[in-house]
Motif scaffolding. Structure first.
Motif, PDB file in Angstrom:
ATOM      1  N   ILE A 111       1.255   0.559  -9.646  1.00  0.00           N
ATOM      2  CA  ILE A 111       0.590   1.680 -10.496  1.00  0.00           C
ATOM      3  C   ILE A 111       1.133   2.779  -9.780  1.00  0.00           C
ATOM      4  O   ILE A 111       0.487   3.282  -8.745  1.00  0.00           O
ATOM      5  N   PRO A 112       1.770   4.073 -10.356  1.00  0.00           N
ATOM      6  CA  PRO A 112       1.773   5.341  -9.908  1.00  0.00           C
ATOM      7  C   PRO A 112       0.860   6.086  -9.897  1.00  0.00           C
ATOM      8  O   PRO A 112       0.212   6.092 -11.066  1.00  0.00           O
ATOM      9  N   VAL A 113       0.497   6.832  -9.089  1.00  0.00           N
ATOM     10  CA  VAL A 113      -0.719   7.555  -8.929  1.00  0.00           C
ATOM     11  C   VAL A 113      -0.634   8.811  -8.106  1.00  0.00           C
ATOM     12  O   VAL A 113       0.214   8.772  -7.116  1.00  0.00           O
ATOM     13  N   ARG A 114      -1.211   9.819  -8.761  1.00  0.00           N
ATOM     14  CA  ARG A 114      -1.070  11.289  -8.073  1.00  0.00           C
ATOM     15  C   ARG A 114      -2.516  11.432  -7.168  1.00  0.00           C
ATOM     16  O   ARG A 114      -3.628  11.475  -8.160  1.00  0.00           O
ATOM     17  N   VAL A 115      -2.588  11.525  -6.073  1.00  0.00           N
ATOM     18  CA  VAL A 115      -3.955  11.641  -5.209  1.00  0.00           C
ATOM     19  C   VAL A 115      -3.720  12.659  -4.420  1.00  0.00           C
ATOM     20  O   VAL A 115      -2.835  13.226  -4.001  1.00  0.00           O
ATOM     21  N   ILE A 120       1.953   8.388  -5.189  1.00  0.00           N
ATOM     22  CA  ILE A 120       2.099   7.039  -4.315  1.00  0.00           C
ATOM     23  C   ILE A 120       2.046   6.148  -5.486  1.00  0.00           C
ATOM     24  O   ILE A 120       1.861   6.347  -6.775  1.00  0.00           O
ATOM     25  N   ARG A 121       2.468   5.060  -4.901  1.00  0.00           N
ATOM     26  CA  ARG A 121       2.549   3.684  -5.882  1.00  0.00           C
ATOM     27  C   ARG A 121       1.478   2.771  -5.186  1.00  0.00           C
ATOM     28  O   ARG A 121       1.623   2.122  -4.204  1.00  0.00           O
ATOM     29  N   LEU A 122       0.322   2.244  -5.915  1.00  0.00           N
ATOM     30  CA  LEU A 122      -0.530   1.524  -5.492  1.00  0.00           C
ATOM     31  C   LEU A 122       0.027  -0.139  -6.059  1.00  0.00           C
ATOM     32  O   LEU A 122       0.233  -0.238  -7.447  1.00  0.00           O
ATOM     33  N   ARG A 123      -0.156  -0.979  -5.430  1.00  0.00           N
ATOM     34  CA  ARG A 123      -0.131  -2.322  -5.701  1.00  0.00           C
ATOM     35  C   ARG A 123      -1.613  -3.141  -5.786  1.00  0.00           C
ATOM     36  O   ARG A 123      -2.143  -3.139  -4.913  1.00  0.00           O
ATOM     37  N   VAL A 124      -1.815  -3.158  -7.016  1.00  0.00           N
ATOM     38  CA  VAL A 124      -2.979  -3.815  -7.600  1.00  0.00           C
ATOM     39  C   VAL A 124      -2.703  -4.976  -8.262  1.00  0.00           C
ATOM     40  O   VAL A 124      -2.324  -5.101  -9.136  1.00  0.00           O
ATOM     41  N   TYR A 125      -3.134  -6.142  -7.384  1.00  0.00           N
ATOM     42  CA  TYR A 125      -2.784  -7.597  -7.817  1.00  0.00           C
ATOM     43  C   TYR A 125      -1.419  -7.669  -8.004  1.00  0.00           C
ATOM     44  O   TYR A 125      -0.671  -7.700  -7.004  1.00  0.00           O
ATOM     45  N   GLU A 176      -5.776   9.393   0.100  1.00  0.00           N
ATOM     46  CA  GLU A 176      -4.627   8.470  -0.190  1.00  0.00           C
ATOM     47  C   GLU A 176      -5.131   7.065   0.330  1.00  0.00           C
ATOM     48  O   GLU A 176      -5.085   6.131  -0.095  1.00  0.00           O
ATOM     49  N   GLN A 177      -5.749   6.997   1.796  1.00  0.00           N
ATOM     50  CA  GLN A 177      -6.137   5.753   2.245  1.00  0.00           C
ATOM     51  C   GLN A 177      -7.478   5.285   1.289  1.00  0.00           C
ATOM     52  O   GLN A 177      -7.603   4.063   1.364  1.00  0.00           O
ATOM     53  N   LEU A 178      -8.132   6.141   0.715  1.00  0.00           N
ATOM     54  CA  LEU A 178      -9.357   5.583   0.079  1.00  0.00           C
ATOM     55  C   LEU A 178      -8.511   4.722  -1.146  1.00  0.00           C
ATOM     56  O   LEU A 178      -9.168   3.813  -1.587  1.00  0.00           O
ATOM     57  N   TYR A 179      -7.808   5.324  -1.802  1.00  0.00           N
ATOM     58  CA  TYR A 179      -7.175   4.542  -2.882  1.00  0.00           C
ATOM     59  C   TYR A 179      -6.555   3.424  -2.538  1.00  0.00           C
ATOM     60  O   TYR A 179      -6.645   2.546  -3.367  1.00  0.00           O
TER      61      TYR A 179
END
Length: 108
Positions: A20-24, A11-16, A29-32
């Motif tokens: 950020i690409p992350v394997r979860v 997944i790709r998380l938008r942080v501010y 997933e929803q927690l991230y």
């Protein structure tokens, strides 16, 4: 190992202002995503509160401290060690009292 790969998502998380690409794990997933939103919301809140002269790095640290404090408060709130100590003490006293009562009641 193959099962682990099946359960993980890219997944790709938008942080501010950063993606950020992350394997979860699928079930996390929803927690991230919620964590990324919390970080973004906290940074935005501090940006709105502090003066324009405050550096980006300082704002990030302020948000990091805020989130860490929330986490520490939650840990303290859920700390069961004091209760476990009391239960051990009570158990010991009960066992001691039962041991004493057996010796008094025991036939000769």
């Amino acid at each position: 190992m193959p099962e682990e790969r099946i359960d993980k998502l890219h997944i790709r998380l938008r942080v501010y202002d950063t993606e950020i690409p992350v394997r979860v794990f699928r079930e996390e997933e929803q927690l991230y995503r919620d964590a990324a939103k919390l970080i973004t919301d906290t940074i935005n809140a501090y940006h709105n509160r502090v003066s324009a002269e405050t550096s980006e790095k300082t704002v990030m640290y302020m948000a990091l401290i805020d989130i860490a404090l929330r986490y520490q408060r939650e840990i303290r709130r859920n700390d069961t060690e004091p209760f476990e100590d009391i239960l051990r003490q009570i158990t010991s006293e009960v066992e001691q009292a039962l041991g004493e009562s057996k010796s008094v009641i025991a036939p000769e």
